[in-house]
Design an enzyme around this catalytic site. Structure first.
Site, PDB file in Angstrom:
ATOM      1  N   HIS A 130      18.446-150.778 -28.021  1.00 16.53           N
ATOM      2  CA  HIS A 130      18.772-149.357 -28.168  1.00 16.53           C
ATOM      3  C   HIS A 130      18.715-148.933 -29.644  1.00 16.53           C
ATOM      4  O   HIS A 130      18.039-147.956 -29.990  1.00 16.53           O
ATOM      5  CB  HIS A 130      20.170-149.095 -27.593  1.00 16.53           C
ATOM      6  CG  HIS A 130      20.616-147.670 -27.678  1.00 16.53           C
ATOM      7  ND1 HIS A 130      20.516-146.801 -26.609  1.00 16.53           N
ATOM      8  CD2 HIS A 130      21.142-146.949 -28.696  1.00 16.53           C
ATOM      9  CE1 HIS A 130      20.970-145.605 -26.979  1.00 16.53           C
ATOM     10  NE2 HIS A 130      21.370-145.672 -28.239  1.00 16.53           N
ATOM     11  N   GLU A 131      19.413-149.667 -30.501  1.00 14.74           N
ATOM     12  CA  GLU A 131      19.460-149.267 -31.915  1.00 14.74           C
ATOM     13  C   GLU A 131      18.087-149.419 -32.566  1.00 14.74           C
ATOM     14  O   GLU A 131      17.682-148.563 -33.357  1.00 14.74           O
ATOM     15  CB  GLU A 131      20.526-150.063 -32.673  1.00 14.74           C
ATOM     16  CG  GLU A 131      21.959-149.836 -32.180  1.00 14.74           C
ATOM     17  CD  GLU A 131      22.400-148.363 -32.144  1.00 14.74           C
ATOM     18  OE1 GLU A 131      21.826-147.531 -32.857  1.00 14.74           O
ATOM     19  OE2 GLU A 131      23.346-148.050 -31.384  1.00 14.74           O
ATOM     20  N   HIS A 134      15.943-146.480 -31.753  1.00 12.74           N
ATOM     21  CA  HIS A 134      16.153-145.325 -32.644  1.00 12.74           C
ATOM     22  C   HIS A 134      15.315-145.453 -33.918  1.00 12.74           C
ATOM     23  O   HIS A 134      14.739-144.470 -34.389  1.00 12.74           O
ATOM     24  CB  HIS A 134      17.625-145.209 -33.044  1.00 12.74           C
ATOM     25  CG  HIS A 134      18.499-144.615 -31.979  1.00 12.74           C
ATOM     26  ND1 HIS A 134      18.141-143.493 -31.265  1.00 12.74           N
ATOM     27  CD2 HIS A 134      19.727-144.971 -31.525  1.00 12.74           C
ATOM     28  CE1 HIS A 134      19.115-143.187 -30.415  1.00 12.74           C
ATOM     29  NE2 HIS A 134      20.089-144.077 -30.535  1.00 12.74           N
ATOM     30  N   HIS A 140      17.907-140.281 -27.539  1.00 13.07           N
ATOM     31  CA  HIS A 140      18.596-140.641 -26.304  1.00 13.07           C
ATOM     32  C   HIS A 140      17.842-140.126 -25.090  1.00 13.07           C
ATOM     33  O   HIS A 140      17.204-139.074 -25.129  1.00 13.07           O
ATOM     34  CB  HIS A 140      20.040-140.125 -26.331  1.00 13.07           C
ATOM     35  CG  HIS A 140      20.896-140.918 -27.265  1.00 13.07           C
ATOM     36  ND1 HIS A 140      21.931-140.386 -27.986  1.00 13.07           N
ATOM     37  CD2 HIS A 140      20.835-142.234 -27.595  1.00 13.07           C
ATOM     38  CE1 HIS A 140      22.474-141.341 -28.733  1.00 13.07           C
ATOM     39  NE2 HIS A 140      21.825-142.463 -28.509  1.00 13.07           N
ATOM     40  N   CYS A 141      17.934-140.892 -24.005  1.00 17.16           N
ATOM     41  CA  CYS A 141      17.170-140.611 -22.790  1.00 17.16           C
ATOM     42  C   CYS A 141      18.150-140.245 -21.669  1.00 17.16           C
ATOM     43  O   CYS A 141      19.205-140.871 -21.539  1.00 17.16           O
ATOM     44  CB  CYS A 141      16.387-141.871 -22.419  1.00 17.16           C
ATOM     45  SG  CYS A 141      15.470-141.726 -20.885  1.00 17.16           S
ATOM     46  N   CYS A 146      17.874-146.335 -18.354  1.00 16.44           N
ATOM     47  CA  CYS A 146      17.030-146.619 -19.529  1.00 16.44           C
ATOM     48  C   CYS A 146      17.891-147.147 -20.663  1.00 16.44           C
ATOM     49  O   CYS A 146      19.021-146.702 -20.872  1.00 16.44           O
ATOM     50  CB  CYS A 146      16.324-145.334 -19.956  1.00 16.44           C
ATOM     51  SG  CYS A 146      15.386-145.511 -21.498  1.00 16.44           S
ATOM     52  N   CYS A 165      12.675-147.063 -20.258  1.00 19.53           N
ATOM     53  CA  CYS A 165      12.078-146.505 -19.040  1.00 19.53           C
ATOM     54  C   CYS A 165      10.602-146.220 -19.332  1.00 19.53           C
ATOM     55  O   CYS A 165      10.159-146.315 -20.480  1.00 19.53           O
ATOM     56  CB  CYS A 165      12.810-145.231 -18.620  1.00 19.53           C
ATOM     57  SG  CYS A 165      12.501-143.826 -19.715  1.00 19.53           S
ATOM     58  N   CYS A 168      10.111-143.601 -22.125  1.00 15.12           N
ATOM     59  CA  CYS A 168      10.436-144.090 -23.469  1.00 15.12           C
ATOM     60  C   CYS A 168       9.429-145.143 -23.942  1.00 15.12           C
ATOM     61  O   CYS A 168       9.080-145.187 -25.122  1.00 15.12           O
ATOM     62  CB  CYS A 168      11.853-144.637 -23.525  1.00 15.12           C
ATOM     63  SG  CYS A 168      13.104-143.337 -23.429  1.00 15.12           S
TER      64      CYS A 168
END
Ligand SMILES: [Zn+2]
Ligand SMILES: [Zn+2]
Length: 177
Positions: A130-131, A134, A140-141, A146, A165, A168
């Site tokens: 996640h990080e 970015h 953000h999704c 996701c 996902c 993304c």
């Protein structure tokens, strides 16, 4: 060859670090290398909150300077906060080179549940991806499954998958081709 550097900050479980170092390659296109741990930066500690300020640690991570840095991902065992939030799982430059996340609230023992290293590994891989997502310009999704979904609770973290996902994933490839 550019590398994603993994930087343990303070005390962290070496098994978790090794796991992330292996698994991240499955989702991002760069090999990883684990750096020697650095001490918890005292300048980032808030005595009253008993937490570390995420933005301040990102500034410390920014000081790392080698020629082949793709990204630097800091992993900290201590709890993090940022100005507007009582806690954060992590923080990243979006887009940028540097990211950070905390293992503190990924440990079931934080919620008085039995220790479970496999669960911590799974959660940590989600937060790491996640990080780093970015830093690769992803925001953000809305898809709760996701990895780029904005988790506000550990249930949210558990509910999402380790990967992007389809939408993304496409964006990641478009931004970074
Ligand atoms: Zn996020
Ligand atoms: Zn997504």
């Amino acid at each position: 060859m550019k590398l994603i550097y993994i930087l343990p900050i303070g005390q962290t479980d070496p098994k978790i670090i090794r796991y992330l170092s292996k698994q991240l390659l499955g989702y991002l296109h760069f090999p990883t290398k684990v750096l020697g741990a650095i001490a918890l930066p005292a300048s980032a500690y808030d005595k009253n909150r008993q937490q570390y300020r995420a933005g301040q640690i990102i500034r410390e991570i920014r000081l790392f300077d080698f020629s082949n840095i793709e990204k630097v991902l800091g992993i900290i065992g201590a709890d993090l906060y940022s100005e507007d939030f009582s806690f954060v799982y992590g923080e990243a430059e979006a887009p940028g080179r540097n990211a950070l996340f905390s293992l503190a609230r990924l440990d079931p023992q934080y919620y008085d549940q039995p220790a479970n290293q496999e669960l911590v590994k799974k959660r940590a891989l989600k937060e790491a991806t996640h990080e780093l997502g970015h830093t690769y310009s992803l925001s953000h999704c809305p898809d709760t499954h996701c990895v780029m979904y904005y988790a506000q609770s550990i249930e949210d973290v558990d509910n999402k998958e380790e990967k992007f996902c389809a939408r993304c994933q496409k964006l990641y490839e478009m931004y970074n081709s």
